[in-house]
Design a protein around this motif. Structure first.
Motif, PDB file in Angstrom:
ATOM      1  N   TRP A  50       0.832  -1.222   0.000  1.00 52.35           N
ATOM      2  CA  TRP A  50       0.000   0.000   0.000  1.00 52.35           C
ATOM      3  C   TRP A  50       0.856   1.257   0.000  1.00 52.35           C
ATOM      4  O   TRP A  50       0.453   2.269  -0.554  1.00 52.35           O
ATOM      5  CB  TRP A  50      -1.053  -0.004   1.112  1.00 52.35           C
ATOM      6  CG  TRP A  50      -0.615  -0.199   2.515  1.00 52.35           C
ATOM      7  CD1 TRP A  50      -0.057   0.727   3.344  1.00 52.35           C
ATOM      8  CD2 TRP A  50      -0.753  -1.396   3.298  1.00 52.35           C
ATOM      9  NE1 TRP A  50       0.175   0.181   4.570  1.00 52.35           N
ATOM     10  CE2 TRP A  50      -0.244  -1.108   4.586  1.00 52.35           C
ATOM     11  CE3 TRP A  50      -1.261  -2.664   3.042  1.00 52.35           C
ATOM     12  CZ2 TRP A  50      -0.215  -2.061   5.608  1.00 52.35           C
ATOM     13  CZ3 TRP A  50      -1.238  -3.607   4.046  1.00 52.35           C
ATOM     14  CH2 TRP A  50      -0.714  -3.310   5.311  1.00 52.35           C
ATOM     15  N   LEU A 134       7.885 -12.532   2.379  1.00 54.46           N
ATOM     16  CA  LEU A 134       8.466 -11.215   2.665  1.00 54.46           C
ATOM     17  C   LEU A 134       8.609 -10.978   4.167  1.00 54.46           C
ATOM     18  O   LEU A 134       9.657 -10.529   4.638  1.00 54.46           O
ATOM     19  CB  LEU A 134       7.634 -10.103   2.008  1.00 54.46           C
ATOM     20  CG  LEU A 134       8.314  -8.730   1.983  1.00 54.46           C
ATOM     21  CD1 LEU A 134       7.932  -7.950   0.728  1.00 54.46           C
ATOM     22  CD2 LEU A 134       8.018  -7.886   3.217  1.00 54.46           C
ATOM     23  N   THR A 138      12.239 -11.000   6.108  1.00 59.22           N
ATOM     24  CA  THR A 138      12.619  -9.782   6.828  1.00 59.22           C
ATOM     25  C   THR A 138      13.056 -10.124   8.250  1.00 59.22           C
ATOM     26  O   THR A 138      14.122  -9.685   8.712  1.00 59.22           O
ATOM     27  CB  THR A 138      11.432  -8.795   6.867  1.00 59.22           C
ATOM     28  OG1 THR A 138      11.061  -8.466   5.530  1.00 59.22           O
ATOM     29  CG2 THR A 138      11.786  -7.523   7.625  1.00 59.22           C
ATOM     30  N   ALA A 161       3.107  -8.639  17.105  1.00 59.88           N
ATOM     31  CA  ALA A 161       1.941  -9.395  16.625  1.00 59.88           C
ATOM     32  C   ALA A 161       1.691  -9.202  15.136  1.00 59.88           C
ATOM     33  O   ALA A 161       0.782  -9.808  14.578  1.00 59.88           O
ATOM     34  CB  ALA A 161       0.690  -8.971  17.398  1.00 59.88           C
ATOM     35  N   VAL A 269      14.905  -5.982   2.952  1.00 56.18           N
ATOM     36  CA  VAL A 269      14.841  -7.428   2.715  1.00 56.18           C
ATOM     37  C   VAL A 269      15.260  -7.751   1.273  1.00 56.18           C
ATOM     38  O   VAL A 269      15.036  -6.959   0.364  1.00 56.18           O
ATOM     39  CB  VAL A 269      13.415  -7.943   3.018  1.00 56.18           C
ATOM     40  CG1 VAL A 269      12.393  -7.375   2.047  1.00 56.18           C
ATOM     41  CG2 VAL A 269      13.359  -9.466   3.033  1.00 56.18           C
ATOM     42  N   ARG A 312      -3.553  -2.883  12.357  1.00 54.01           N
ATOM     43  CA  ARG A 312      -3.940  -3.720  13.505  1.00 54.01           C
ATOM     44  C   ARG A 312      -3.856  -5.208  13.194  1.00 54.01           C
ATOM     45  O   ARG A 312      -4.316  -6.036  13.956  1.00 54.01           O
ATOM     46  CB  ARG A 312      -5.391  -3.415  13.942  1.00 54.01           C
ATOM     47  CG  ARG A 312      -5.664  -2.030  14.450  1.00 54.01           C
ATOM     48  CD  ARG A 312      -5.263  -1.878  15.927  1.00 54.01           C
ATOM     49  NE  ARG A 312      -3.855  -1.591  16.104  1.00 54.01           N
ATOM     50  CZ  ARG A 312      -3.309  -0.384  16.068  1.00 54.01           C
ATOM     51  NH1 ARG A 312      -4.042   0.664  15.889  1.00 54.01           N
ATOM     52  NH2 ARG A 312      -2.014  -0.220  16.237  1.00 54.01           N
TER      53      ARG A 312
END
Ligand SMILES: NC(=O)c1ccc[n+]([C@@H]2O[C@H](COP(=O)([O-])OP(=O)(O)OC[C@H]3O[C@@H](n4cnc5c(N)ncnc54)[C@H](OP(=O)(O)O)[C@@H]3O)[C@@H](O)[C@H]2O)c1
Length: 323
Positions: A50, A134, A138, A161, A269, A312
């Motif tokens: 995004w 990904l 990372t 999380a 990465v 979130r």
């Protein structure tokens, strides 16, 4: 083999909000020598998607739209180019090809160098496997290459999380570290199950009041939110390392770290089929799990972005492309 000349993909003609993403028929790529074509069964969604969509992230690498977002692929090898010996048609593979160049994972087919893929973990389906590359690469590269975490060290993972964080907690524990994570309270039980010995609710507690003498901070939040990278220097022991994953390290932060005898580094990465093979081994061996927050059809990529951008997510968001 006869192949169709086009494929369905999510493309965009301009930079902008989620509404610029649209399903379209686009030319299907052909594999060059050393490349494979993978029929994409599922594509992972990452914050870089995004960010790039609206002009940040890797937009500078991809150039002007139109382009196809997405780097996380799990699927089946459909065609192999000349010279490929490590994988064959029909093999189930996963990978994060081409990063930071365009991979175009939000599509029915992706072509890329065969060695940027690895065998998909056999114990999970394509949806779960697509949540891995990904984020897990990372976490893996940040812990092993950037921070060189050693057994017995104390590691603090910010955003424990999230997509990267939930792998970082598990891999740090696998490397023999003592792990502390930050997450809001509703996610504490899960972060503990993943292997964190302590979890700090960053919404009620300043993390620097709750943890100290840390060897390595894996910062997945960055200085853009409440100066998380800069504040992380306060919890490091002398000689400790900060890996600032989202926003890198400014000159000021680097100077501050140096004057305190600390190491601070940015991070990007890289594709790595060999590391993905090792990660698949951890997953198949029951030593790492993939948390999938939600699965949406490819056509609903815009909705996946809207959800992801809220910040979130518990684990990963994944787009189902086939099956
Ligand atoms: N440089 C690189 O190569 C690279 C590679 C991968 C990712 N990244 C970047 O790293 C960041 C994390 O990526 P991701 O895929 O893990 O993102 P993500 O899955 O979208 O992260 C979501 C998680 O962030 C947590 N969170 C949000 N604000 C927080 C805060 N202030 N403190 C602690 N936790 C917080 C949320 O937990 P709560 O609900 O508990 O708040 C949520 O679980 C992104 O900025 C991404 O672009 C960079």
């Amino acid at each position: 083999m006869t192949t169709t000349p086009t494929m369905r993909a999510i493309t965009q003609d301009t930079l902008g909000g989620p509404e610029v993403l649209r399903l379209a028929d686009v030319p299907r790529p052909d594999p060059l020598p050393t490349e494979v074509e993978v029929r994409v069964h599922a594509a992972g969604v990452n914050p870089v998607d995004w960010k790039t969509r609206e002009g940040g992230g890797m937009a500078g690498v991809l150039g002007e739209p139109p382009f196809i977002l997405g780097w996380d692929v799990s699927g089946v090898v459909e065609r192999v180019g000349f010279g490929v010996t490590g994988v064959a048609v029909g093999d189930e593979v996963y990978g994060m090809p081409w990063f930071p160049r365009q991979a175009g994972a939000y599509a029915e087919f992706v072509t890329a160098p065969s060695r940027q893929f690895a065998r998909k973990p056999a114990s999970v389906d394509h949806v779960r496997a697509a949540g891995v590359p990904l984020a897990a690469l990372t976490a893996w590269q940040a812990l092993t290459d950037a921070a060189r975490v050693q057994p017995g060290q104390r590691v603090l993972v910010h955003a424990a999380a999230g997509g990267v964080g939930h792998f970082a907690v598990q891999f740090a524990r696998h490397l023999g570290a003592h792990v502390t994570g930050t997450a809001r309270a509703a996610k504490h039980d899960w972060v503990r199950e993943l292997g964190a010995e302590e979890v700090i609710d960053y919404t009620t507690t300043r993390f620097e009041d709750a943890v100290k003498d840390v060897d390595v901070v894996i910062d997945l939040v960055g200085d853009g939110h409440d100066r998380t990278s800069t504040r992380s220097l306060d919890v490091l022991r002398p000689g400790g390392t900060l890996v600032a994953v989202p926003s890198g390290v400014s000159g000021d932060l680097l100077d501050l770290a140096r004057t305190r005898g600390l190491r601070a580094t940015g991070f990007l990465v890289e594709p790595d089929g060999a590391a993905l093979t090792a990660i698949a081994g951890l997953i198949d061996g029951g030593r790492a799990v993939v948390g999938v927050d939600d699965v949406l059809p490819l056509a609903e990529a815009a909705e996946a972005h809207r959800r992801g951008e809220q910040g979130r997510t518990r684990g990963k968001l994944v787009l189902r492309v086939a099956g």
